[in-house]
Scaffold this motif. Sequence first.
Motif, short mmCIF file in Angstrom:
data_model
loop_
_atom_site.label_atom_id
_atom_site.label_comp_id
_atom_site.label_asym_id
_atom_site.label_seq_id
_atom_site.Cartn_x
_atom_site.Cartn_y
_atom_site.Cartn_z
N ASN A 24 7.19 -9.89 0.67
CA ASN A 24 7.24 -8.98 -0.47
C ASN A 24 8.01 -9.63 -1.62
OD1 ASN A 24 8.14 -6.72 -2.23
ND2 ASN A 24 7.18 -5.45 -0.66
N PRO A 25 7.39 -9.77 -2.79
CA PRO A 25 8.06 -10.49 -3.89
C PRO A 25 9.26 -9.76 -4.49
CG PRO A 25 5.98 -9.53 -4.65
CD PRO A 25 6.02 -9.33 -3.17
N PHE A 26 9.49 -8.51 -4.09
CA PHE A 26 10.61 -7.74 -4.61
C PHE A 26 11.79 -7.69 -3.65
CE2 PHE A 26 6.81 -6.14 -6.67
CZ PHE A 26 7.18 -6.11 -8.01
N VAL A 27 11.51 -7.72 -2.35
CA VAL A 27 12.59 -7.50 -1.37
C VAL A 27 12.56 -8.49 -0.20
CG1 VAL A 27 13.08 -5.07 -1.86
CG2 VAL A 27 11.17 -5.66 -0.33
N ALA A 28 11.84 -9.60 -0.34
CA ALA A 28 11.85 -10.59 0.73
C ALA A 28 13.27 -11.12 0.96
CB ALA A 28 10.91 -11.75 0.38
#
Length: 214
Positions: free
Chosen positions: A205-209
Amino acid sequence: MKYQIIPVTPFQQNCSVIWCEKTLKAAVVDPGGNIDRILAEVTKLGLHVEKILLTHGHIDHVGAAAALSKQLAVPIIGPHIADKFWLDNLVKQSQNFGFPRVEAFEPSQYLNDGDEVNVGEQHLQVLHCPGHTPGHIVFYDKKDSLAWVGDVLFRGSIGRTDFPESNHQDLLHSITTKLWPLGQNINFIPGHGPMSTFADERQNNPFVADQLFD
């Protein structure tokens, strides 16, 4: 917990009918609209709905809740009281989003972090996860490693935070401190779009990786 996802409203919101396989007692999570479609599925599955559960107060998640509650004579449970202003403002929400008029309503019970909701003999833990809305909650079935996360988290994305009283940092905090500790193997049903797992989102996930927070 058994479940059936029913996309409702023009926003294709993931309403879920969930039930205890032993008792066939059920709940409807986030009935945003299309009551006839929801009731047809309940009848097809032979279920007895005993409550309505709400993750948050946005109209695509709650638009049919009051009417369904009245028709089935069942209580509305949730969200957290911090979303009361959204429920009080449903007439304006209807107008803003082009939905049929929906009147304000008061749930039978607001929920708090740490509460538990029963569906038949199945148990759901309640996690308060503000950010998308201040009163957003998540329902977590520990036994089956399954979570209904509303608009907190999506496959490859996260909830919008451009609404009144939304907060991007609060949302990130909710995901990383409330959801991730539940475990990697949790399957989740988001408010829109396909299911995913916490493991996949922590990796991709590009927001929460995870690598974003190292």
